[in-house]
Motif scaffolding. Structure first.
Motif, PDB file in Angstrom:
ATOM      1  N   SER A   2       0.915  -1.349  -0.008  1.00 47.62           N
ATOM      2  CA  SER A   2       0.175  -0.152  -0.360  1.00 47.62           C
ATOM      3  C   SER A   2       0.947   1.201   0.199  1.00 47.62           C
ATOM      4  CB  SER A   2      -1.312  -0.006   0.485  1.00 47.62           C
ATOM      5  OG  SER A   2      -1.717   1.156   1.122  1.00 47.62           O
ATOM      6  N   ALA A   3       0.387   2.037  -1.149  1.00 46.14           N
ATOM      7  CA  ALA A   3       1.765   3.826  -1.066  1.00 46.14           C
ATOM      8  C   ALA A   3      -0.018   4.154  -0.865  1.00 46.14           C
ATOM      9  CB  ALA A   3       2.290   3.449  -1.882  1.00 46.14           C
ATOM     10  N   SER A   4       0.845   6.042  -0.362  1.00 48.20           N
ATOM     11  CA  SER A   4       0.189   6.740  -0.066  1.00 48.20           C
ATOM     12  C   SER A   4       0.765   7.318  -1.751  1.00 48.20           C
ATOM     13  CB  SER A   4       0.913   7.765   0.665  1.00 48.20           C
ATOM     14  OG  SER A   4      -0.256   8.993   1.064  1.00 48.20           O
ATOM     15  N   VAL A   5      -0.323   8.469  -2.296  1.00 49.31           N
ATOM     16  CA  VAL A   5      -0.140   9.076  -3.604  1.00 49.31           C
ATOM     17  C   VAL A   5      -0.276  10.599  -3.683  1.00 49.31           C
ATOM     18  CG1 VAL A   5      -0.694   8.738  -6.554  1.00 49.31           C
ATOM     19  CG2 VAL A   5       0.079   6.817  -4.529  1.00 49.31           C
ATOM     20  N   ARG A   6       0.531  11.491  -3.298  1.00 50.32           N
ATOM     21  CA  ARG A   6       0.289  12.951  -3.495  1.00 50.32           C
ATOM     22  C   ARG A   6      -0.380  13.593  -4.731  1.00 50.32           C
ATOM     23  NH1 ARG A   6       5.322  13.906  -0.210  1.00 50.32           N
ATOM     24  NH2 ARG A   6       4.437  13.406   1.395  1.00 50.32           N
ATOM     25  N   PRO A   8      -1.463  16.341  -7.989  1.00 55.97           N
ATOM     26  CA  PRO A   8      -1.600  17.976  -8.030  1.00 55.97           C
ATOM     27  C   PRO A   8      -3.053  18.075  -8.037  1.00 55.97           C
ATOM     28  CG  PRO A   8      -0.695  16.442 -10.191  1.00 55.97           C
ATOM     29  CD  PRO A   8      -0.923  15.156  -8.570  1.00 55.97           C
ATOM     30  N   THR A   9      -2.935  19.306  -8.063  1.00 59.39           N
ATOM     31  CA  THR A   9      -4.002  20.066  -7.958  1.00 59.39           C
ATOM     32  C   THR A   9      -5.081  19.702  -9.859  1.00 59.39           C
ATOM     33  OG1 THR A   9      -3.742  21.780  -6.315  1.00 59.39           O
ATOM     34  CG2 THR A   9      -5.792  22.158  -7.847  1.00 59.39           C
ATOM     35  N   ILE A  10      -4.413  20.227 -10.223  1.00 58.21           N
ATOM     36  CA  ILE A  10      -4.863  19.496 -11.813  1.00 58.21           C
ATOM     37  C   ILE A  10      -5.295  17.971 -11.731  1.00 58.21           C
ATOM     38  CG2 ILE A  10      -2.260  19.077 -12.474  1.00 58.21           C
ATOM     39  CD1 ILE A  10      -3.536  21.033 -15.365  1.00 58.21           C
ATOM     40  N   LEU A  11      -5.062  18.018 -11.116  1.00 54.88           N
ATOM     41  CA  LEU A  11      -5.352  15.572 -11.688  1.00 54.88           C
ATOM     42  C   LEU A  11      -6.650  15.857 -10.097  1.00 54.88           C
ATOM     43  CD1 LEU A  11      -2.113  13.902 -12.692  1.00 54.88           C
ATOM     44  CD2 LEU A  11      -3.756  14.720 -13.904  1.00 54.88           C
ATOM     45  N   ARG A  12      -7.102  16.454  -9.504  1.00 53.95           N
ATOM     46  CA  ARG A  12      -7.600  16.236  -8.371  1.00 53.95           C
ATOM     47  C   ARG A  12      -9.486  15.941  -8.989  1.00 53.95           C
ATOM     48  NH1 ARG A  12      -4.824  19.802  -3.795  1.00 53.95           N
ATOM     49  NH2 ARG A  12      -3.278  18.374  -3.785  1.00 53.95           N
ATOM     50  N   THR A  13      -9.352  16.863 -10.039  1.00 49.81           N
ATOM     51  CA  THR A  13     -11.162  16.512 -10.770  1.00 49.81           C
ATOM     52  C   THR A  13     -11.249  14.832 -10.929  1.00 49.81           C
ATOM     53  OG1 THR A  13     -10.316  16.225 -12.886  1.00 49.81           O
ATOM     54  CG2 THR A  13     -11.117  18.486 -12.244  1.00 49.81           C
ATOM     55  N   TYR A  14      -9.697  13.772 -11.037  1.00 44.80           N
ATOM     56  CA  TYR A  14     -10.027  12.177 -11.085  1.00 44.80           C
ATOM     57  C   TYR A  14     -10.186  11.736 -10.268  1.00 44.80           C
ATOM     58  CZ  TYR A  14      -8.717  13.181 -15.868  1.00 44.80           C
ATOM     59  OH  TYR A  14      -8.590  13.788 -17.240  1.00 44.80           O
ATOM     60  N   THR A  15      -9.755  12.624  -8.474  1.00 46.26           N
ATOM     61  CA  THR A  15     -10.031  11.914  -6.901  1.00 46.26           C
ATOM     62  C   THR A  15     -10.663  12.356  -6.194  1.00 46.26           C
ATOM     63  OG1 THR A  15      -8.492  13.221  -6.298  1.00 46.26           O
ATOM     64  CG2 THR A  15      -7.406  11.255  -7.618  1.00 46.26           C
ATOM     65  N   ASP A  16     -12.238  13.244  -7.119  1.00 41.43           N
ATOM     66  CA  ASP A  16     -13.244  13.709  -6.252  1.00 41.43           C
ATOM     67  C   ASP A  16     -11.810  14.943  -5.141  1.00 41.43           C
ATOM     68  OD1 ASP A  16     -14.768  12.323  -7.155  1.00 41.43           O
ATOM     69  OD2 ASP A  16     -14.753  10.723  -5.910  1.00 41.43           O
ATOM     70  N   ASP A  17     -11.511  15.146  -5.329  1.00 38.00           N
ATOM     71  CA  ASP A  17     -10.578  16.797  -4.796  1.00 38.00           C
ATOM     72  C   ASP A  17      -9.547  15.830  -4.298  1.00 38.00           C
ATOM     73  OD1 ASP A  17     -11.054  18.755  -6.543  1.00 38.00           O
ATOM     74  OD2 ASP A  17     -13.026  19.146  -5.747  1.00 38.00           O
ATOM     75  N   ALA A  18      -9.577  14.486  -4.196  1.00 35.06           N
ATOM     76  CA  ALA A  18      -8.623  14.369  -2.785  1.00 35.06           C
ATOM     77  C   ALA A  18      -7.103  14.338  -3.103  1.00 35.06           C
ATOM     78  CB  ALA A  18      -8.446  12.767  -2.600  1.00 35.06           C
ATOM     79  N   ALA A  19      -6.323  14.689  -1.856  1.00 34.68           N
ATOM     80  CA  ALA A  19      -4.696  15.126  -2.249  1.00 34.68           C
ATOM     81  C   ALA A  19      -4.035  14.365  -2.162  1.00 34.68           C
ATOM     82  CB  ALA A  19      -4.887  16.961  -1.707  1.00 34.68           C
ATOM     83  N   GLU A  20      -4.606  13.302  -1.666  1.00 33.47           N
ATOM     84  CA  GLU A  20      -3.864  12.403  -1.183  1.00 33.47           C
ATOM     85  C   GLU A  20      -4.498  11.159  -1.565  1.00 33.47           C
ATOM     86  OE1 GLU A  20      -1.052  10.964   2.528  1.00 33.47           O
ATOM     87  OE2 GLU A  20      -0.513  12.793   1.416  1.00 33.47           O
TER      88      GLU A  20
END
Length: 91
Positions: A2-6, A8-20
Motif C-alpha cells: 500500500s502506498a500513499s499517492v500525492r 497535484p491540483t490539476i489531477l484532483r478532478t479524477y480523485t474527487d478533489d482528494a490531495a492524497e
C-alpha cells in the motif's frame, strides 16, 4: 503493498478533489493500474500513448525520481510515498 499517492491540483478532478489517495501495488506500474481502477482517466494524464511517464510529469517514490530508477518497474515498499508533480514552465 500500500502506498500513499500525492495528487497535484490539476489531477484532483479524477480523485474527487482528494490531495492524497491510497493505491496498491508492488511496482509503480501496478500502483498506476490501481489508481486507474479507482480513479478512471488518471493514468492517461500521467502516461503517454507509449506507456511512458509523460515528458512534463515527474513521479517520485520517496525522494527518488523514477526516471533515474527503474521507471514504471520501480519497486514500491509498503507505506511508500509517491508524488506526481507536473513540470512548471514560464518566464
Amino acid at each position: 503493498m500500500s502506498a500513499s499517492v500525492r495528487v497535484p491540483t490539476i489531477l484532483r478532478t479524477y480523485t474527487d478533489d482528494a490531495a492524497e489517495v491510497t493505491a496498491q501495488g508492488g511496482t509503480l506500474a501496478e500502483i498506476l493500474d490501481d489508481l486507474e481502477a479507482n480513479h478512471p482517466g488518471i493514468r492517461a494524464r500521467i502516461l503517454d500513448d507509449n506507456g511512458k511517464v509523460r515528458r512534463f510529469v515527474n513521479v517520485y517514490v520517496g525522494d527518488e525520481d523514477v526516471r533515474f530508477a527503474k521507471g514504471l518497474q520501480t519497486e514500491i515498499a509498503d507505506g511508500a510515498n509517491i508524488s506526481i508533480i507536473p513540470a512548471v514552465a514560464g518566464g
